[in-house]
Design an enzyme around this catalytic site. Structure first.
Site, PDB file in Angstrom:
ATOM      1  N   THR A   1      35.774  42.774  46.424  1.00 49.30           N
ATOM      2  CA  THR A   1      35.842  41.778  45.351  1.00 49.30           C
ATOM      3  C   THR A   1      34.530  41.718  44.572  1.00 49.30           C
ATOM      4  OG1 THR A   1      36.026  39.415  44.876  1.00 49.30           O
ATOM      5  CG2 THR A   1      35.308  39.971  47.073  1.00 49.30           C
TER       6      THR A   1
ATOM      7  N   SER B   1      32.247  31.917  48.675  1.00 46.43           N
ATOM      8  CA  SER B   1      33.211  31.278  49.591  1.00 46.43           C
ATOM      9  C   SER B   1      33.203  32.073  50.883  1.00 46.43           C
ATOM     10  CB  SER B   1      34.633  31.298  49.003  1.00 46.43           C
ATOM     11  OG  SER B   1      35.207  32.596  49.153  1.00 46.43           O
TER      12      SER B   1
ATOM     13  N   TYR C   1      35.857  33.390  52.284  1.00 44.11           N
ATOM     14  CA  TYR C   1      36.685  34.576  52.009  1.00 44.11           C
ATOM     15  C   TYR C   1      35.839  35.697  51.402  1.00 44.11           C
ATOM     16  CZ  TYR C   1      38.960  37.589  48.695  1.00 44.11           C
ATOM     17  OH  TYR C   1      39.281  38.690  47.947  1.00 44.11           O
ATOM     18  N   HIS C   2      35.067  35.355  50.352  1.00 44.82           N
ATOM     19  CA  HIS C   2      34.262  36.391  49.706  1.00 44.82           C
ATOM     20  C   HIS C   2      33.217  36.953  50.680  1.00 44.82           C
ATOM     21  CE1 HIS C   2      35.754  34.344  45.941  1.00 44.82           C
ATOM     22  NE2 HIS C   2      35.783  35.581  45.510  1.00 44.82           N
TER      23      HIS C   2
ATOM     24  N   LYS D   1      34.463  39.711  52.750  1.00 47.25           N
ATOM     25  CA  LYS D   1      34.518  40.989  52.018  1.00 47.25           C
ATOM     26  C   LYS D   1      33.156  41.688  52.066  1.00 47.25           C
ATOM     27  CE  LYS D   1      38.767  40.919  50.173  1.00 47.25           C
ATOM     28  NZ  LYS D   1      39.742  41.999  50.090  1.00 47.25           N
TER      29      LYS D   1
HETATM   30  N1  USQ Z   1      39.134  27.982  38.297  1.00 49.94           N
HETATM   31  C1  USQ Z   1      39.299  26.905  37.428  1.00 49.94           C
HETATM   32  N2  USQ Z   1      40.477  26.221  37.468  1.00 49.94           N
HETATM   33  C2  USQ Z   1      41.483  26.549  38.318  1.00 49.94           C
HETATM   34  C3  USQ Z   1      41.317  27.641  39.206  1.00 49.94           C
HETATM   35  C4  USQ Z   1      40.112  28.328  39.156  1.00 49.94           C
HETATM   36  O1  USQ Z   1      38.411  26.578  36.630  1.00 49.94           O
HETATM   37  O2  USQ Z   1      42.512  25.873  38.291  1.00 49.94           O
HETATM   38  C5  USQ Z   1      37.876  28.761  38.253  1.00 49.94           C
HETATM   39  C6  USQ Z   1      37.216  28.908  39.605  1.00 49.94           C
HETATM   40  O3  USQ Z   1      36.398  27.798  39.904  1.00 49.94           O
HETATM   41  C7  USQ Z   1      36.456  30.216  39.434  1.00 49.94           C
HETATM   42  C8  USQ Z   1      37.326  31.036  38.478  1.00 49.94           C
HETATM   43  O4  USQ Z   1      38.217  30.092  37.867  1.00 49.94           O
HETATM   44  O5  USQ Z   1      35.223  29.993  38.816  1.00 49.94           O
HETATM   45  C9  USQ Z   1      38.160  32.087  39.179  1.00 49.94           C
HETATM   46  O6  USQ Z   1      38.919  31.465  40.171  1.00 49.94           O
HETATM   47  P1  USQ Z   1      40.191  32.165  40.860  1.00 49.94           P
HETATM   48  O7  USQ Z   1      40.839  31.157  41.761  1.00 49.94           O
HETATM   49  O8  USQ Z   1      41.033  32.832  39.853  1.00 49.94           O
HETATM   50  O9  USQ Z   1      39.470  33.349  41.659  1.00 49.94           O
HETATM   51  P2  USQ Z   1      38.719  33.396  43.049  1.00 49.94           P
HETATM   52  O10 USQ Z   1      38.893  32.180  43.870  1.00 49.94           O
HETATM   53  O11 USQ Z   1      37.315  33.809  42.768  1.00 49.94           O
HETATM   54  O12 USQ Z   1      39.478  34.549  43.803  1.00 49.94           O
HETATM   55  C10 USQ Z   1      40.316  35.497  43.134  1.00 49.94           C
HETATM   56  C11 USQ Z   1      41.227  36.142  44.168  1.00 49.94           C
HETATM   57  C12 USQ Z   1      40.372  36.896  45.177  1.00 49.94           C
HETATM   58  C13 USQ Z   1      39.480  37.886  44.429  1.00 49.94           C
HETATM   59  C14 USQ Z   1      38.646  37.167  43.397  1.00 49.94           C
HETATM   60  C15 USQ Z   1      37.820  38.094  42.528  1.00 49.94           C
HETATM   61  O13 USQ Z   1      42.015  35.150  44.829  1.00 49.94           O
HETATM   62  O14 USQ Z   1      41.216  37.560  46.104  1.00 49.94           O
HETATM   63  O15 USQ Z   1      38.642  38.520  45.355  1.00 49.94           O
HETATM   64  O16 USQ Z   1      39.526  36.472  42.487  1.00 49.94           O
HETATM   65  S1  USQ Z   1      36.300  37.371  41.997  1.00 49.94           S
HETATM   66  O17 USQ Z   1      36.574  36.041  41.416  1.00 49.94           O
HETATM   67  O18 USQ Z   1      35.670  38.248  41.045  1.00 49.94           O
HETATM   68  O19 USQ Z   1      35.494  37.176  43.201  1.00 49.94           O
END
Ligand code: USQ
Length: 382
Positions: free
Chosen positions: A144, A179, A181-182, A185
């Site tokens: 990730t 997090s 989870y991260h 990874k």
């Molecule tokens: N966010 C909002 N509102 C929401 C949901 C999320 O503002 O209703 C924000 C979060 O706080 C975050 C961003 O949007 O800053 C991305 O959140 P996300 O839930 O889309 O992504 P994340 O929790 O980081 O995890 C997802 C996948 C995970 C993958 C990751 C890639 O679930 O498996 O590893 O994206 S990354 O984000 O680049 O780490």
């Protein structure tokens, strides 16, 4: 190529299985339905119920003519992974078999230890199985972009050349996840890097950003072949959530200031990236790291894009700023490199109005299934 997909039931697993089999590869899938059971336990179901793996494989064979053998079992158990390796004899592995959600990993102690144990045990078993059965197997592991966090310097593609007191060495790029989870990874990457050094394994670690979308080239024949679409706070990714929220007339939940910036990609590009990594494998003894995303957006930009397309389709599509339940930078520098997959031939599918309107139409067809109470339950990082 004989390709074994671990986590073949998931949001990426099943679409990848169909895609690679349609490209003429021999594909098998393994899963223990962990994602399905966690969703049931937490009362957060995907928008549309998805048939089980046996049913999807039978449907895919009937419409497309490609058989995909299905193994159901827990890859944390050595007996499971051993039996699958002996029967299928893979040449490549695509490893998606992890608890994939950051908010789920932060829910409570049980969800945290489940995430730790599941993710690390499966990665370790994959490594041991490859060493025992065929060290030439190429492991394509889903990592990730969140491993890097949001540092105040440019993010490189996996590695950083460091000069210290007049001497130089290349190290894994510094990682600081947001997090548990991260963090698992990051631990996966460390495990793989260790065994690449001592056992000369052949590994690609794909640092993927948040993915959006539902349709791929292969699932347009029949909606029953579409992947899970989670829109809940635990398992749904942000853009998929915003689309459902717009259709449900639920103000889009921008966390905090909304300046959080990430590298996004369409699910179609996940499949293209995995295929490109498989057909261009690294040598034994190499850990190749590729940053897997196509465009960067802030959360505010995503909400505005959904708003403008949804309004043109007749929805109110309000945006609201809610208190951020996560601990993360809301206004930060973000400049990650991502040339590796483009160099391998990736032709990105960008986030156009057409892509968004198709997602909105899909959500609208299933509007009565949307359960607003599962959209926001405030899983706090603290
Ligand atoms: N966010 C909002 N509102 C929401 C949901 C999320 O503002 O209703 C924000 C979060 O706080 C975050 C961003 O949007 O800053 C991305 O959140 P996300 O839930 O889309 O992504 P994340 O929790 O980081 O995890 C997802 C996948 C995970 C993958 C990751 C890639 O679930 O498996 O590893 O994206 S990354 O984000 O680049 O780490």
């Amino acid at each position: 190529m004989k390709i074994l997909i671990l986590g073949g039931d998931g949001y990426f697993g099943w679409p990848t299985a169909m895609h690679l089999s349609a490209q003429g590869h021999q594909v098998a899938v393994v899963d223990n339905y962990l994602r399905r059971s966690l969703c049931r336990e937490e009362n957060v179901e995907p928008l549309v119920e998805v048939p089980n793996l046996h049913q999807r494989a039978a449907l895919w064979e009937s419409v497309a003519g490609y058989p995909i053998p299905v193994f159901i079992g827990d890859l944390r158990q050595w007996e499971t992974i051993e039996a699958v390796f002996r029967q299928f004899e893979p040449e490549s592995i695509v490893h998606f078999a992890e608890q994939p959600a950051a908010p789920y990993s932060m829910l409570n102690r049980r969800s945290a230890t489940l995430t730790l144990r599941n993710n690390l045990d499966v990665t370790a078993n994959v490594i041991f199985a490859v060493k025992q059965f065929n060290p030439a197997i190429h492991i394509v592991k889903l990592g990730t972009m969140g491993e890097y966090g949001t540092p105040a310097i440019d993010i490189e593609e996996g590695w950083l050349e460091v000069e210290h007191k007049g001497r130089r060495q290349k190290f894994l790029y510094p990682r600081q996840a947001g997090s548990l989870y991260h963090t698992t990874k990051i631990m996966d990457t460390d495990l793989l890097w260790f065994y690449v050094r001592v056992w000369e394994l052949r590994v690609t670690d794909l640092m993927q950003g948040p993915v959006y979308g539902i349709f791929t080239q292969e699932n347009r024949i029949d909606e029953a072949l579409c992947p899970f679409l989670n829109y809940d706070e635990l398992f749904g990714t942000v853009l998929n959530r915003f689309v459902i929220q717009a259709v449900a007339d639920y103000p889009m939940t921008v966390y905090g200031k909304g300046g959080q910036t990430r590298g996004y990609l369409n699910i179609i590009d996940t499949l293209n990236c995995v295929r490109l990594a498989l057909v261009n494998s690294p040598a034994n003894g190499e850990l190749r790291i590729l940053n897997q995303f196509t465009e960067t957006f802030s959360v505010n930009q995503l909400a505005q894009k959904v708003q403008s397309v949804a309004r043109a389709m007749g929805y109110k599509a309000k945006i609201s700023s809610v208190e951020n339940p996560r601990k993360e930078a809301e206004d930060h520098y973000y400049n990650p490199a991502h040339t590796g997959l483009l160099d391998l031939g990736l032709k990105p599918q960008f986030l156009t109005g057409e892509v968004l309107s198709e997602m909105i139409e899909f959500a609208a067809r299933h509007k009565t299934a949307i359960r607003p109470e599962q959209i926001f339950r405030k899983v706090r990082w603290d």
